[in-house]
Design an enzyme around this catalytic site. Structure first.
Site, PDB file in Angstrom:
ATOM      1  N   LEU A  75      -3.777   4.149   0.501  1.00 18.23           N
ATOM      2  CA  LEU A  75      -3.911   5.122   1.580  1.00 18.23           C
ATOM      3  C   LEU A  75      -2.730   5.110   2.549  1.00 18.23           C
ATOM      4  O   LEU A  75      -2.789   5.678   3.631  1.00 18.23           O
ATOM      5  CB  LEU A  75      -5.221   4.882   2.339  1.00 18.23           C
ATOM      6  CG  LEU A  75      -6.476   4.957   1.462  1.00 18.23           C
ATOM      7  CD1 LEU A  75      -7.714   4.644   2.284  1.00 18.23           C
ATOM      8  CD2 LEU A  75      -6.596   6.316   0.790  1.00 18.23           C
ATOM      9  N   CYS A  76      -1.650   4.485   2.144  1.00 17.66           N
ATOM     10  CA  CYS A  76      -0.448   4.383   2.971  1.00 17.66           C
ATOM     11  C   CYS A  76       0.421   5.630   2.756  1.00 17.66           C
ATOM     12  O   CYS A  76       0.632   6.061   1.629  1.00 17.66           O
ATOM     13  CB  CYS A  76       0.301   3.121   2.564  1.00 17.66           C
ATOM     14  SG  CYS A  76       1.433   2.525   3.787  1.00 17.66           S
ATOM     15  N   HIS A  77       0.910   6.201   3.852  1.00 15.36           N
ATOM     16  CA  HIS A  77       1.761   7.386   3.753  1.00 15.36           C
ATOM     17  C   HIS A  77       3.142   7.020   3.210  1.00 15.36           C
ATOM     18  O   HIS A  77       3.716   6.017   3.623  1.00 15.36           O
ATOM     19  CB  HIS A  77       1.947   8.026   5.136  1.00 15.36           C
ATOM     20  CG  HIS A  77       0.705   8.618   5.693  1.00 15.36           C
ATOM     21  ND1 HIS A  77      -0.209   7.872   6.399  1.00 15.36           N
ATOM     22  CD2 HIS A  77       0.218   9.880   5.645  1.00 15.36           C
ATOM     23  CE1 HIS A  77      -1.207   8.652   6.767  1.00 15.36           C
ATOM     24  NE2 HIS A  77      -0.980   9.877   6.323  1.00 15.36           N
ATOM     25  N   MET A 113       2.887  -1.694   7.571  1.00 17.96           N
ATOM     26  CA  MET A 113       2.595  -2.005   6.165  1.00 17.96           C
ATOM     27  C   MET A 113       3.880  -2.228   5.378  1.00 17.96           C
ATOM     28  O   MET A 113       3.939  -3.097   4.500  1.00 17.96           O
ATOM     29  CB  MET A 113       1.755  -0.906   5.520  1.00 17.96           C
ATOM     30  CG  MET A 113       0.362  -0.762   6.121  1.00 17.96           C
ATOM     31  SD  MET A 113      -0.579  -2.306   6.161  1.00 17.96           S
ATOM     32  CE  MET A 113      -0.683  -2.691   4.431  1.00 17.96           C
ATOM     33  N   ASP A 128       8.802 -16.632  -7.744  1.00 20.89           N
ATOM     34  CA  ASP A 128       9.139 -16.307  -9.133  1.00 20.89           C
ATOM     35  C   ASP A 128      10.409 -17.017  -9.582  1.00 20.89           C
ATOM     36  O   ASP A 128      10.469 -17.543 -10.695  1.00 20.89           O
ATOM     37  CB  ASP A 128       9.303 -14.795  -9.294  1.00 20.89           C
ATOM     38  CG  ASP A 128       9.706 -14.420 -10.711  1.00 20.89           C
ATOM     39  OD1 ASP A 128       8.971 -14.790 -11.649  1.00 20.89           O
ATOM     40  OD2 ASP A 128      10.763 -13.784 -10.875  1.00 20.89           O
TER      41      ASP A 128
END
Length: 159
Positions: A75-77, A113, A128
């Site tokens: 739901l992030c723009h 975000m 990693d």
């Protein structure tokens, strides 16, 4: 659910309408930490990791993470970011590495975000690149430390 902006009156998830909001300069800063064995820390510090420049690759990954946030968070723009700056601080006392990301845009919604995603992806990349020598590394303490701009104004985390 009145306090949660990503849910409608019926409780269904939706993308928030930001069309009526004023465009302003938006800035967010986030940070996080990865803790590791002293030997792993030394490999990173001394630039001797087998996979190469751990922090250089992690910086590029963090920037890419910020740019791809809307692909990862449903739901992030999607935003046109104007700046992503990523720094790493080596901490002998942990031992470990702190990642700090500052993200900026000129738009209708904040970039918290994107800053959080940059930090997480940067730290995941450190993991990693070093997991062959240290599978016990721990990522934590990820948070937004500052945000500026927008209707709600500026905010800074307590030190």
């Amino acid at each position: 659910m009145s306090g949660l902006t990503h849910f409608d009156a019926a409780g269904h998830a939706h993308m928030v309408d930001v069309g009526g909001k004023q465009e302003t300069q938006r800035i967010a800063v986030a940070r996080g930490t990865i803790r590791m064995l002293p030997a792993t820390f030394e490999l990173i510090r001394d630039g001797k990791a087998k996979k190469g420049d751990v922090l250089g690759v992690a910086r590029i990954a963090a920037i890419q993470g910020a740019k791809r946030t809307a692909d990862l968070i449903p739901l992030c723009h999607p935003l046109a970011l104007t700046r992503v700056a990523v720094d790493f601080e080596l901490d002998d006392a942990l031992p470990g590495v702190h990642c700090i990301a500052q993200v900026e845009t000129f738009g209708r919604t904040g970039v918290e975000m994107e800053a959080l995603t940059a930090v997480q992806v940067g730290l995941l990349t450190v993991y990693d690149m070093c997991k062959a020598v240290d599978r016990g590394m721990v990522i934590g303490d990820v948070s937004v430390t500052e945000k500026r701009g927008g209707k709600s104004g500026d905010w800074k985390a307590q030190a």
